[in-house]
Design a protein around this motif. Structure first.
Motif, short mmCIF file in Angstrom:
data_model
loop_
_atom_site.label_atom_id
_atom_site.label_comp_id
_atom_site.label_asym_id
_atom_site.label_seq_id
_atom_site.Cartn_x
_atom_site.Cartn_y
_atom_site.Cartn_z
N ARG A 7 6.63 13.29 -5.29
CA ARG A 7 7.57 14.32 -5.73
C ARG A 7 7.45 15.56 -4.86
O ARG A 7 6.38 15.88 -4.37
CB ARG A 7 7.31 14.73 -7.18
N GLU A 8 8.57 16.25 -4.72
CA GLU A 8 8.56 17.50 -3.96
C GLU A 8 8.73 18.72 -4.85
O GLU A 8 8.66 19.83 -4.37
CB GLU A 8 9.65 17.46 -2.89
N GLU A 9 8.96 18.51 -6.13
CA GLU A 9 9.14 19.65 -7.03
C GLU A 9 7.78 20.33 -7.26
O GLU A 9 6.73 19.71 -7.08
CB GLU A 9 9.75 19.21 -8.35
N PRO A 10 7.82 21.59 -7.67
CA PRO A 10 6.56 22.27 -7.94
C PRO A 10 5.84 21.67 -9.15
O PRO A 10 6.47 21.01 -9.98
CB PRO A 10 6.99 23.72 -8.22
N PRO A 67 4.52 19.75 -14.72
CA PRO A 67 5.43 19.36 -13.66
C PRO A 67 6.66 20.28 -13.66
O PRO A 67 7.17 20.66 -14.72
CB PRO A 67 5.84 17.93 -14.02
N GLY A 68 7.10 20.66 -12.47
CA GLY A 68 8.29 21.50 -12.36
C GLY A 68 8.01 22.98 -12.48
O GLY A 68 8.91 23.80 -12.34
N ASP A 70 6.17 26.36 -11.08
CA ASP A 70 5.43 27.00 -10.00
C ASP A 70 4.38 27.92 -10.62
O ASP A 70 4.28 28.03 -11.85
CB ASP A 70 6.37 27.74 -9.06
N ASP A 106 -1.14 26.08 -8.53
CA ASP A 106 0.08 25.33 -8.23
C ASP A 106 -0.29 24.29 -7.17
O ASP A 106 -1.20 24.48 -6.37
CB ASP A 106 1.22 26.23 -7.77
#
Length: 139
Positions: A7-10, A67-68, A70, A106
């Motif tokens: 995944r690339e999301e924060p 997840p998601g 920051d 994070d």
């Protein structure tokens, strides 16, 4: 944490420790300490989204995966949680308050789970050594 692979999301990780919990056990006994742990874990769980995860690391230490989120969003969440616990009077401990120290990290691209966990743990240690009942974001 495997659910974050690829995944690339924060995502952020919180390390949570109940401040001076040994004193609760020593003063009121382990059955009361268990009630306090259950109260705190229930409060944390009820604050989470479906995508979040809570785990007990042992003793009075918990981890929360967001997840998601920051670092800014995770800090806002952690501070709300810390305030909610700190203002709750617990009859089991004679109306006293429980406080939390929280370390936040994070996830960084390419960072291993161990490194991420170590940064969150280091931030938790900083929260405890700088006065407890606070949230610290990892560098």
């Amino acid at each position: 944490m495997d659910r974050l692979a690829g995944r690339e999301e924060p995502a952020s990780l919180l390390m949570i420790d109940l401040d001076r919990f040994k004193l609760v056990n020593d003063t009121f006994g382990h059955p009361v300490g268990d009630i306090v742990l259950k109260t705190v874990s229930t409060t944390i769980q009820s604050s989470l989204r479906k995508s979040d995860a809570l785990g007990r690391l042992g003793g009075e230490e918990f981890a929360v995966l967001l997840p998601g989120a920051d670092a800014t969003g995770a800090l806002a969440f952690a501070d709300r949680l810390r305030n909610e616990i700190a203002t709750r009077k617990l009859d089991e401990i004679a109306g006293a308050n429980v406080t939390l120290s929280i370390g936040i990290a994070d996830h960084r691209a390419g960072e291993s789970r161990d490194a991420w966990l170590a940064r969150a743990d280091h931030a938790l240690y900083a929260a405890k050594t700088s006065g407890r009942n606070r949230c610290v974001v990892a560098e």
